[in-house]
Design an enzyme around this catalytic site. Sequence first.
Site, PDB file in Angstrom:
ATOM      1  N   LYS A 158      48.252   8.310  53.326  1.00  0.00           N
ATOM      2  CA  LYS A 158      46.858   8.250  53.742  1.00  0.00           C
ATOM      3  C   LYS A 158      46.132   7.117  53.039  1.00  0.00           C
ATOM      4  O   LYS A 158      46.368   6.846  51.864  1.00  0.00           O
ATOM      5  CB  LYS A 158      46.132   9.566  53.409  1.00  0.00           C
ATOM      6  CG  LYS A 158      46.681  10.794  54.114  1.00  0.00           C
ATOM      7  CD  LYS A 158      45.862  12.018  53.707  1.00  0.00           C
ATOM      8  CE  LYS A 158      46.334  13.279  54.391  1.00  0.00           C
ATOM      9  NZ  LYS A 158      45.507  14.455  53.987  1.00  0.00           N
ATOM     10  N   GLU A 275      36.961  20.463  52.659  1.00  0.00           N
ATOM     11  CA  GLU A 275      37.958  20.645  53.711  1.00  0.00           C
ATOM     12  C   GLU A 275      39.345  20.900  53.124  1.00  0.00           C
ATOM     13  O   GLU A 275      39.740  20.277  52.144  1.00  0.00           O
ATOM     14  CB  GLU A 275      37.988  19.415  54.624  1.00  0.00           C
ATOM     15  CG  GLU A 275      36.628  19.106  55.240  1.00  0.00           C
ATOM     16  CD  GLU A 275      36.722  18.302  56.514  1.00  0.00           C
ATOM     17  OE1 GLU A 275      37.835  17.852  56.867  1.00  0.00           O
ATOM     18  OE2 GLU A 275      35.688  18.123  57.174  1.00  0.00           O
ATOM     19  N   ARG A 291      27.784  15.442  53.607  1.00  0.00           N
ATOM     20  CA  ARG A 291      26.777  15.327  54.663  1.00  0.00           C
ATOM     21  C   ARG A 291      26.809  16.582  55.520  1.00  0.00           C
ATOM     22  O   ARG A 291      27.624  17.479  55.324  1.00  0.00           O
ATOM     23  CB  ARG A 291      27.075  14.113  55.548  1.00  0.00           C
ATOM     24  CG  ARG A 291      28.490  14.163  56.126  1.00  0.00           C
ATOM     25  CD  ARG A 291      28.739  13.112  57.176  1.00  0.00           C
ATOM     26  NE  ARG A 291      30.146  12.971  57.503  1.00  0.00           N
ATOM     27  CZ  ARG A 291      30.829  13.764  58.294  1.00  0.00           C
ATOM     28  NH1 ARG A 291      30.249  14.827  58.841  1.00  0.00           N
ATOM     29  NH2 ARG A 291      32.112  13.545  58.542  1.00  0.00           N
TER      30      ARG A 291
END
Length: 448
Positions: A158, A275, A291
């Site tokens: 990633k 998450e 956010r």
Amino acid sequence: MFEKILIANRGEIALRVIRACREMGIKSVAVHSTADADAMHVRLADESVCIGPAPSSESYLKISAVISACEISGAQAVHPGYGFLSENAGFVQALEDHGITFIGPSAEHIRLMGDKITAKETARALGIPCVPGSDGGVPDLETALEVGAEIGYPVIIKATAGGGGRGMKVAVDADAMEIAFRTARAEAKAAFGNDEVYIEKYLQKPRHIEIQVFGDGKGRAVHLGERDCSLQRRHQKVFEEAPGPVITPKMRAEIGKTCADAVAKINYIGAGTVEFLYEDGQFYFIEMNTRLQVEHPVTEFVYGIDLVREQIRVASGLPMSFRQEELELNGHAIEVRINAEKLPNFTPCPGRVKTFHAPGGLGVRMDSALYGGYSIPPYYDSLIGKLVVYGRDRPEALARLNRALSELVVDGIETTAPLFDALLNEPDIQHGEYNIHWLEKWLARQFS
């Protein structure tokens, strides 16, 4: 409390903030590009300021233009919505330098969570469970092979500055590592200007579970349960629900407390989302979004909390209006994202909307900036609406979604609404038995 707030965004999220402002007696200022002069958020705001031409780089992403709009309008604070400048620490700092309040976390916290490696290190230090992987960035192929051998294949590479699936590749074994590693770095460089990557264990059938947190910036924070966002295409969410079909009350309380305690320790302010990938009863941290999320309405439905109103309150210096023990989960909510895209390839489909009819009735919410005669510009994200439904339980929510989809009318363009009609007929969806790979496999079978 603020007297006037500028919304540095467009579309349905700008409308969402305008509505909260109106309920709170706060004047709203819409900014817009030349392409959005006739947009609904411009029509409904108390004031509007044009900040540049159609390309977002010359308007919605131009920090100096947004600050100038604040000065012209006299806005005391800026709500960023999501996307655009919502996680730009430089924007937050620039606002602060001009004496304007950012309705969101500090620049420090945005920077902390904006880099995936730093975020993971921070999460681990705060007691949040993480996926096994590299200790920081992986500088070369030799190191990548060493990490792969240590944690076991398959692995996922990633981009540290990544998002939206870019700079992300899977290596199923050591032989596949070289191509995956080089491709991920090249994509990361092209997309983010930074080719640094890291490596994690690739879970086989995980679900995507995210925890909504909210802090007051003074060492107090709460969680508002989880959302299951596992139905994704190319790492983009299309269907979200709360609570998660496989998450028990005990799991919710434990992982929720872990996340709330973590953000309280760093004095986080406002809304945030932690998450995770979830597999076999274990949570593994992916990232934290500093956010408001696109899918925040499902949380609002099941907890009865207006998250935007709460963002504005704490940014103005007021305390949170609720405590953890006062938050009670009730019912089930589902959101589907309606995009201006043509199936089966999900090709963007901007154009003139001849007729728009939003579904209604008990437990139905349609967040959209569409109206009959509106021309969807080709310059921005293809999301044109979020259909959100609520029921006393999951079967009722699914039935309500089915009914609401039958009422939705968007003539003149293609949309992704038919996708959800088809998904609701699938037993796996009906029973909540899916993971982050389910949708792409289903699409491959349907359109092969």
